[in-house]
Design an enzyme around this catalytic site. Structure first.
Site, PDB file in Angstrom:
ATOM      1  N   HIS A 482       0.485  -1.102   0.105  1.00  0.00           N
ATOM      2  CA  HIS A 482      -0.266   0.096  -0.100  1.00  0.00           C
ATOM      3  C   HIS A 482       0.814   1.268   0.026  1.00  0.00           C
ATOM      4  O   HIS A 482       0.398   2.304  -0.157  1.00  0.00           O
ATOM      5  CB  HIS A 482      -0.826   0.204   1.112  1.00  0.00           C
ATOM      6  CG  HIS A 482      -2.295   1.060   1.288  1.00  0.00           C
ATOM      7  ND1 HIS A 482      -2.223   1.486  -0.336  1.00  0.00           N
ATOM      8  CD2 HIS A 482      -3.858   0.720   1.453  1.00  0.00           C
ATOM      9  CE1 HIS A 482      -3.717   2.113   0.186  1.00  0.00           C
ATOM     10  NE2 HIS A 482      -4.143   1.990   1.063  1.00  0.00           N
ATOM     11  N   ASP A 486      -2.142   1.918  -4.474  1.00  0.00           N
ATOM     12  CA  ASP A 486      -3.525   2.723  -3.835  1.00  0.00           C
ATOM     13  C   ASP A 486      -4.448   1.675  -4.140  1.00  0.00           C
ATOM     14  O   ASP A 486      -4.511   0.435  -4.627  1.00  0.00           O
ATOM     15  CB  ASP A 486      -3.765   4.296  -4.030  1.00  0.00           C
ATOM     16  CG  ASP A 486      -3.049   5.633  -4.079  1.00  0.00           C
ATOM     17  OD1 ASP A 486      -2.061   5.316  -3.172  1.00  0.00           O
ATOM     18  OD2 ASP A 486      -2.540   6.001  -5.196  1.00  0.00           O
TER      19      ASP A 486
END
Length: 511
Positions: A482, A486
């Site tokens: 992450h 995204d």
């Protein structure tokens, strides 16, 4: 005449180094350019080759000593002066060498050293896992003598010549470096077995060579321990045979003085007490180097990356119908079975073009985007999980993918993969469905930023155009880093994979 061995140029701004390991001892014969020792600087590790052939007369700078550029490390005497060189050996070592010499003389052949073969790029050591022969056994040229385990692959060591295995230098469980000697073979026509007396003394000699030898700590480490008042048992040695180096003392002092974080849990919880009657029924087996590496890398991935997983499901009806229609013709033309992995590989390559950050990696404060796809295909083996890499998978046809996946999967199970074949992957596919997994969250294969988890195909009731139909469904899981991927990118990637599999024609039309 003697030849001096001196510290080579260490690089710009590097003025000193520490003698880490000597590969030879005084009295050993050396060939020109053969590695004598290894030096460690604060930036690199430097190997020192022999400037001439001859005999290592003496070692001036011992392991653990700090030396400057052009400092004298050792002296090499010419081969003719070997007899004049006095070398004090341990009685156990003399006994082994004498026995090996007697066996070689009895066989009428010359001694041939068995050395550690090439282990691959970046691999510096291995563990001797199994000897297939014992001292006194006859061996044929290229016959397998032993097996070595590195942190990634297993390496078989063939006999360099026919003859008799007169001496095993590195017993099972011994850690050896890339230039170490493993055994000695007396070449030529040799008896099938050694004399009974030799058989009786071989285990004792091996024990003396591996388990009962004295380990001398580095002089700089001894001085540091004395100055700090730290006990030898409180320091974990990282040098050869477990000897303590200067930096080990520094680490022990840092660990002793550093405050323990209040909220941090120990890296590994202590083992709970076991009842005596249960302990008698337990079996303790040392982890292989491969299993240790798997454990370390998976834990490092969890500690370093911000791993998140997103899920979806795919209707496998169209892929299964296409496969059933063409599998016989495909196998007849290409000589390979048409499976599901080529469809998933193609679908992932297609999706990676649209969401390139899933195919990228972090390098410090930079993001490195890959304009190619080296697809890792996770494979379970008896030794543990390995990930062979299909290079330039985005440029390969269905037939090329199926052939390479099958061939590398077979060699992975046989432990025949090389280091190069497991390096450089940019994305990974893991198929837990072959073991019956219905749902899982795969862990990243660092430094990659994405891994796709496939699962079991299971018939489930689905609503299709307002009607309930039975469809072969598979859950898909994408774990991603992450920090650079995204949620929108991860979900988009998985949706594109789903669309390509539910309508394989999209792959042909590049949609």
């Amino acid at each position: 005449m003697t030849t001096e061995v001196r510290v080579p140029t260490l690089g710009e701004s590097v003025t000193e180094a520490t003698v880490a390991t000597w590969f030879k001892k005084p009295g050993d014969s050396v060939a020109a350019d053969e590695m004598l020792c290894e030096l460690e600087t604060d930036k690199v590790t430097v190997e020192v080759p022999s400037p001439a052939a001859g005999v290592l007369a003496d070692i001036v700078a011992q392991e653990g000593e700090t030396v400057g550029v052009d400092a004298l490390l050792a002296n090499i005497a010419e081969a003719g002066d070997a007899g004049a060189t006095t070398v004090e050996e341990r009685p156990s070592q003399k006994k082994q060498d004498t026995a090996a010499g007697e066996k070689a003389a009895a066989s009428g052949g010359k001694e041939v050293k068995v050395m550690v073969p090439s282990l691959g790029e970046s691999v510096t050591e291995a563990t001797v896992s199994t000897w297939f022969k014992k001292e006194g056994d006859s061996v044929a040229q290229d016959e397998m003598l032993c097996e070595l385990e590195t942190d990634k692959v297993s390496v078989e060591v063939p006999a360099p010549a026919s003859g008799t295995l007169t001496k095993i230098v590195a017993g099972e469980g011994t850690t050896v470096d890339a230039s170490a000697q493993l055994a000695v073979i007396a070449s030529g026509d040799a008896p099938a077995a050694a004399a009974p007396a030799d058989q009786g003394t071989a285990p004792q000699a091996a024990t003396a060579a591996t388990g009962a030898r004295d380990v001398e700590d580095a002089p700089s480490a001894k001085k540091a321990m004395a100055e700090a008042g730290i006990d030898r048992d409180a320091v974990q040695g990282s040098g050869r045979d477990g000897r303590v180096m200067k930096e080990d003392v520094a680490k022990a002092l840092s660990a002793a003085t550093a405050p323990a974080p209040q909220a941090a849990a120990p890296a590994q919880a202590p083992r709970a007490p076991v009842a005596a009657e249960d302990a008698a029924r337990e079996e303790r087996v040392k982890m292989t180097r491969l299993r240790q590496t798997i454990a370390r890398r998976l834990k490092d991935a969890q500690n370093a990356a911000a791993i998140l997983t997103t899920y979806n499901e795919v209707d496998m009806t169209e892929v299964m119908a296409l496969r059933n229609e063409y599998k016989e013709l495909f196998e007849k033309k290409h000589g390979a079975r048409l499976g599901f992995m080529s469809f998933f590989t193609k679908a992932c390559c297609h999706a990676l073009k649209e969401v390139p950050e899933v195919n990228a990696e972090i390098d410090g404060t930079d993001i490195v985007y890959k304009n190619f796809v080296h697809m890792g295909i996770a494979a379970g083996t008896p030794q543990g999980l390995v990930v062979p890499v299909i290079r330039d998978a985005d440029q390969k046809s269905f037939a090329d993918l199926e052939k390479e996946i099958a061939e590398k999967g077979r060699r992975a199970r046989d432990g025949k993969l090389s280091m190069a074949e497991m390096q450089g992957g940019t994305f990974t596919i893991s198929n837990g469905g072959v073991y019956g997994s219905l749902m899982s969250s795969p862990i990243l294969n660092p430094p990659q930023s994405g891994i796709l988890g496939m699962h079991k195909i299971q018939d489930r009731p689905m609503v299709i155009n307002g009607e309930i139909r039975i469809r072969p469904m598979m859950y898909l899981a994408l774990s991603y880093d992450h920090r650079i991927v995204d949620g929108k990118g991860a979900v988009t990637f998985l949706v594109r994979v789903k669309e390509a599999l539910e309508d394989p024609r999209r792959l042909l039309m590049d949609l």
